[in-house]
Design a protein around this motif. Structure first.
Motif, PDB file in Angstrom:
ATOM      1  N   TYR A 405      63.035  -8.355  44.934  1.00 48.70           N
ATOM      2  CA  TYR A 405      64.225  -9.132  44.819  1.00 48.70           C
ATOM      3  C   TYR A 405      65.472  -8.379  44.153  1.00 48.70           C
ATOM      4  CZ  TYR A 405      67.761 -12.488  43.188  1.00 48.70           C
ATOM      5  OH  TYR A 405      68.948 -13.232  43.142  1.00 48.70           O
ATOM      6  N   THR A 406      65.022  -7.602  43.378  1.00 48.74           N
ATOM      7  CA  THR A 406      65.999  -6.760  42.473  1.00 48.74           C
ATOM      8  C   THR A 406      66.661  -5.657  43.305  1.00 48.74           C
ATOM      9  OG1 THR A 406      64.342  -5.456  41.473  1.00 48.74           O
ATOM     10  CG2 THR A 406      65.096  -7.435  40.163  1.00 48.74           C
ATOM     11  N   ASP A 407      65.921  -5.180  44.294  1.00 43.86           N
ATOM     12  CA  ASP A 407      66.771  -4.179  45.042  1.00 43.86           C
ATOM     13  C   ASP A 407      68.171  -4.527  45.888  1.00 43.86           C
ATOM     14  OD1 ASP A 407      66.534  -1.650  46.739  1.00 43.86           O
ATOM     15  OD2 ASP A 407      66.053  -2.874  48.461  1.00 43.86           O
ATOM     16  N   GLN A 408      68.010  -5.663  46.007  1.00 42.64           N
ATOM     17  CA  GLN A 408      69.331  -6.118  46.903  1.00 42.64           C
ATOM     18  C   GLN A 408      69.869  -7.515  46.259  1.00 42.64           C
ATOM     19  OE1 GLN A 408      70.135  -4.308  51.025  1.00 42.64           O
ATOM     20  NE2 GLN A 408      67.878  -5.144  51.283  1.00 42.64           N
ATOM     21  N   ASN A 409      69.189  -8.153  45.417  1.00 42.38           N
ATOM     22  CA  ASN A 409      69.420  -9.391  44.799  1.00 42.38           C
ATOM     23  C   ASN A 409      69.521 -10.431  45.815  1.00 42.38           C
ATOM     24  OD1 ASN A 409      69.452  -8.412  42.085  1.00 42.38           O
ATOM     25  ND2 ASN A 409      71.671  -7.987  42.336  1.00 42.38           N
ATOM     26  N   ASN A 410      68.557 -10.270  46.791  1.00 41.08           N
ATOM     27  CA  ASN A 410      68.244 -11.133  48.092  1.00 41.08           C
ATOM     28  C   ASN A 410      66.878 -11.662  48.219  1.00 41.08           C
ATOM     29  OD1 ASN A 410      68.748 -12.294  50.292  1.00 41.08           O
ATOM     30  ND2 ASN A 410      69.421 -10.665  51.504  1.00 41.08           N
ATOM     31  N   MET A 411      66.855 -13.025  48.443  1.00 40.55           N
ATOM     32  CA  MET A 411      65.818 -13.891  48.342  1.00 40.55           C
ATOM     33  C   MET A 411      65.119 -13.402  49.606  1.00 40.55           C
ATOM     34  SD  MET A 411      63.714 -15.918  46.760  1.00 40.55           S
ATOM     35  CE  MET A 411      62.027 -16.324  46.754  1.00 40.55           C
ATOM     36  N   PHE A 412      65.718 -13.183  50.691  1.00 42.96           N
ATOM     37  CA  PHE A 412      65.245 -12.795  52.084  1.00 42.96           C
ATOM     38  C   PHE A 412      64.313 -11.620  51.877  1.00 42.96           C
ATOM     39  CE2 PHE A 412      65.692 -10.448  55.937  1.00 42.96           C
ATOM     40  CZ  PHE A 412      65.125 -11.344  56.944  1.00 42.96           C
ATOM     41  N   ASP A 413      64.798 -10.633  50.942  1.00 39.87           N
ATOM     42  CA  ASP A 413      63.706  -9.434  50.855  1.00 39.87           C
ATOM     43  C   ASP A 413      62.465  -9.972  50.242  1.00 39.87           C
ATOM     44  OD1 ASP A 413      65.386  -7.866  51.967  1.00 39.87           O
ATOM     45  OD2 ASP A 413      66.569  -7.304  49.772  1.00 39.87           O
ATOM     46  N   VAL A 414      62.443 -10.621  49.611  1.00 44.35           N
ATOM     47  CA  VAL A 414      61.035 -11.542  48.948  1.00 44.35           C
ATOM     48  C   VAL A 414      60.097 -11.957  50.496  1.00 44.35           C
ATOM     49  CG1 VAL A 414      60.000 -13.217  47.508  1.00 44.35           C
ATOM     50  CG2 VAL A 414      61.663 -11.943  46.769  1.00 44.35           C
ATOM     51  N   TRP A 415      60.684 -12.676  51.077  1.00 43.72           N
ATOM     52  CA  TRP A 415      59.999 -13.234  52.240  1.00 43.72           C
ATOM     53  C   TRP A 415      59.548 -11.823  53.128  1.00 43.72           C
ATOM     54  CZ3 TRP A 415      58.431 -17.698  52.307  1.00 43.72           C
ATOM     55  CH2 TRP A 415      59.133 -18.811  51.498  1.00 43.72           C
ATOM     56  N   VAL A 416      60.574 -10.916  53.141  1.00 48.30           N
ATOM     57  CA  VAL A 416      60.201  -9.801  54.019  1.00 48.30           C
ATOM     58  C   VAL A 416      58.709  -9.269  53.232  1.00 48.30           C
ATOM     59  CG1 VAL A 416      60.954  -7.261  54.584  1.00 48.30           C
ATOM     60  CG2 VAL A 416      62.557  -9.254  54.837  1.00 48.30           C
ATOM     61  N   MET A 417      58.923  -8.975  51.987  1.00 50.39           N
ATOM     62  CA  MET A 417      57.731  -8.561  51.138  1.00 50.39           C
ATOM     63  C   MET A 417      56.307  -9.460  51.642  1.00 50.39           C
ATOM     64  SD  MET A 417      55.695  -9.277  48.461  1.00 50.39           S
ATOM     65  CE  MET A 417      56.749 -10.396  47.382  1.00 50.39           C
ATOM     66  N   LEU A 418      56.660 -10.699  51.717  1.00 47.72           N
ATOM     67  CA  LEU A 418      55.185 -11.346  51.738  1.00 47.72           C
ATOM     68  C   LEU A 418      54.806 -11.272  53.199  1.00 47.72           C
ATOM     69  CD1 LEU A 418      56.666 -14.953  49.904  1.00 47.72           C
ATOM     70  CD2 LEU A 418      54.999 -12.954  49.188  1.00 47.72           C
ATOM     71  N   ILE A 419      55.731 -11.105  54.078  1.00 49.06           N
ATOM     72  CA  ILE A 419      55.267 -11.092  55.505  1.00 49.06           C
ATOM     73  C   ILE A 419      54.784  -9.854  55.849  1.00 49.06           C
ATOM     74  CG2 ILE A 419      56.044 -10.760  57.912  1.00 49.06           C
ATOM     75  CD1 ILE A 419      58.159 -13.014  57.152  1.00 49.06           C
ATOM     76  N   ALA A 420      55.286  -8.734  55.138  1.00 50.85           N
ATOM     77  CA  ALA A 420      54.882  -7.552  55.197  1.00 50.85           C
ATOM     78  C   ALA A 420      53.416  -7.108  54.714  1.00 50.85           C
ATOM     79  CB  ALA A 420      55.823  -6.319  54.672  1.00 50.85           C
ATOM     80  N   GLY A 421      53.160  -7.856  53.578  1.00 51.41           N
ATOM     81  CA  GLY A 421      51.998  -8.106  53.020  1.00 51.41           C
ATOM     82  C   GLY A 421      50.788  -8.375  53.674  1.00 51.41           C
ATOM     83  N   VAL A 422      51.119  -9.472  54.559  1.00 43.72           N
ATOM     84  CA  VAL A 422      50.184 -10.239  55.632  1.00 43.72           C
ATOM     85  C   VAL A 422      49.809  -9.168  56.722  1.00 43.72           C
ATOM     86  CG1 VAL A 422      49.860 -12.092  57.172  1.00 43.72           C
ATOM     87  CG2 VAL A 422      50.792 -12.542  54.794  1.00 43.72           C
ATOM     88  N   VAL A 423      50.856  -8.690  57.474  1.00 38.31           N
ATOM     89  CA  VAL A 423      50.772  -7.647  58.639  1.00 38.31           C
ATOM     90  C   VAL A 423      50.003  -6.528  58.107  1.00 38.31           C
ATOM     91  CG1 VAL A 423      52.069  -6.064  59.844  1.00 38.31           C
ATOM     92  CG2 VAL A 423      53.057  -8.518  59.488  1.00 38.31           C
ATOM     93  N   ALA A 424      50.244  -5.894  56.654  1.00 40.78           N
ATOM     94  CA  ALA A 424      49.635  -4.958  56.239  1.00 40.78           C
ATOM     95  C   ALA A 424      48.121  -5.149  56.162  1.00 40.78           C
ATOM     96  CB  ALA A 424      49.900  -4.235  55.151  1.00 40.78           C
TER      97      ALA A 424
END
Length: 506
Positions: A405-424
């Motif tokens: 979240y703190t990288d760009q103060n954007n909640m969208f990045d949190v969803w990206v992080m969650l999806i990336a974790g599942v994909v990984a």
């Protein structure tokens, strides 16, 4: 003799009380910032830059430089302990550091990281001292076509060097390339693969991607096991100290990747992440223990950490000698120098020698301070890996969410992080390596920009990539790198065929 005298004069400046305190504060702050996922050296230097404007320029730049290379030390901590790289340059550190922690060798991994960081940083400082202007001129000879060829060599190698299955390595690299093309075209300004989403115009956040693919993926793995035996192991500082055989194992990788990183640091746009990746690739190719790399090898940690520290220091050569930043962090530092009224370039060494040599001398001191501080933190970090999973999982989740979240103060990045974790996680259970994906994601935008700039220079003539000795040498290496496995496999099949015929004849 002039350089040695200038260096001694620089130590007179660097050893003043305020400059020593600035070096200590910078190193400690850098280690702390580097250990926090989502911040990184660029953010750390940018946030603290306004504070230094009230200081003397030499004192201010010493503090900011300390933050920069302190971040290189600190980024390895979470990479080794919880598989979350604090710095993007620590991605390759996690490849071997975390498996070592899983084996109960977290102390050894941390000690190796600190020692190799010190060796790489020292090599980088020596190169900066004696070859700063020369290295800067070498960096200038690498224009867009040369940089494009170098990056192409890296893209051709990462998919083949990581993972037991080369086909799966190639697939992972292609996924990274595809993800890197999402967002606005850096040259034409047109959106690509955004599907109408405003959040994707800036592309996929690299911080969110690495935190998800390393950190959140690790959470899923922890939740699928009730007890993690390695975390309950008792580790002492005495057991963390490397013995003579282990020192010999990390010494050669640290030295050769320190030299490589020093040269990479002078290339425009390279940065510590690129230096770390190229250093790891080199060790994976020529190291004595290359078969164990990726499974928990001290050599892998040593190569990654020595490379990124040497690159960070090497980046000061073009910054001071030519006024050309080689990374995002040095770009911020360049802005600070200009605000202080200094003009980086060839004349800086003659017009402001106290500033230049005071800064270079302070790096020797700051590197020692960073080593001492990072070794002193190891006893506290060792207790961290013994935290039960019931507590560890929520802590890692907090780190992941805050970092994304703190990288760009954007909640969208949190969803990206969650999806990336599942994909990984899905990729890992199917034995697809994550490293080629992330490295291709980093290198692709650089490659695309260099190729576009090359075509602009040549008016669309592709012959620009085969002009000059540097390009021809690199392209030859690419061809050899591609056909070498085919030749080796053909030789092995021939040899087996001959042995079979001899066996049948008997």
């Amino acid at each position: 003799m002039g350089i040695l005298q200038s260096l001694l004069d620089g130590f007179v400046v660097a050893l003043s009380i305020q400059n020593i305190l600035a070096a200590v504060a910078g190193a400690v702050l850098g280690i702390l910032v580097g250990g926090l996922p989502g911040l990184g050296s660029v953010t750390g230097v940018a946030l603290l830059l306004p504070i230094t404007f009230t200081m003397d320029p030499t004192t201010g730049i010493i503090m900011l430089a300390g933050i920069y290379y302190g971040c290189m030390y600190g980024g390895s901590y979470t990479a080794i302990l919880v598989n979350i790289p604090g710095e993007s340059s620590s991605i390759t550190t996690a490849l071997d550091g975390y498996p070592l922690a899983r084996k109960g060798l977290a102390g050894k991994a941390l000690f190796t990281s600190n020692m190799s960081s010190f060796i790489g940083g020292t090599i980088g400082i020596i190169f900066l001292t004696f070859m700063g202007p020369v290295l800067a001129k070498i960096g200038l000879s690498f224009g867009p076509p040369e940089i494009a060829c170098v990056i192409l060599l890296a893209l051709c190698s990462i998919s083949l060097l990581f993972g037991e299955n080369q086909r799966k390595g190639l697939i992972a690299a292609f996924i990274g390339i595809l993800l890197a093309t999402i967002g606005v075209d850096p040259t034409l300004g047109q959106s690509r693969f955004t599907f109408g989403s405003v959040n994707l115009l800036n592309g996929i956040s690299f911080v969110a991607l690495i935190i998800g693919m390393f950190g959140f993926c690790q959470i899923i793995e922890l939740m699928l096991q009730k007890i993690h035996a390695e975390y309950n192991a008792k580790i002492t500082i005495r057991e963390s100290i490397l013995d003579k055989s282990e020192v010999k194992r990390i010494l050669a990788p640290s030295i050769r990747t320190g030299i490589l990183g020093s040269f990479i640091g002078i290339l425009p746009g390279a940065g510590a992440t690129t230096g770390s990746m190229f250093s790891y690739i080199l060790e994976k190719k020529v190291g004595k223990n290359k078969e164990q790399m990726g499974k928990g090898a001290l050599e892998g940690v040593a190569a990654a950490e020595s490379g990124n520290n040497a690159t960070a220091v090497g980046a000061f050569a073009p910054l001071l000698s030519l006024g050309i930043p080689s990374s995002g962090t040095t770009a911020v530092l360049l802005g600070g120098l200009i605000m202080w009224g200094l003009k980086p370039g060839p004349l800086l060494f003659t017009t402001n020698p106290d500033f230049v040599w005071g800064l270079i001398s302070s790096m020797y001191i700051g590197n020692l301070i960073s080593l001492a501080a990072s070794l002193a933190i190891i006893p506290l970090l060792i207790y961290f890996i013994r935290i039960p999973n019931a507590i560890m999982i929520p802590l890692i989740i907090i780190f992941c969410v805050l970092g994304a979240y703190t990288d760009q103060n954007n909640m969208f990045d949190v969803w990206v992080m969650l999806i990336a974790g599942v994909v990984a996680f899905i990729l890992s259970i199917n034995r697809y390596p994550i490293a080629p994906l992330l490295m291709a994601f980093v290198l692709t935008p650089m490659f695309e920009t260099a190729v576009r700039q090359s075509f602009d220079i040549s008016n669309g003539d592709p012959a620009i990539f085969v002009r000059g000795p540097i390009n021809i040498t690199i392209l030859t290496l690419i061809v050899l790198f591609i056909i070498a496995p085919l030749i080796v496999n053909y030789w092995i099949r021939n040899r087996k065929s001959v042995q079979n015929h001899k066996t049948i004849g008997k």
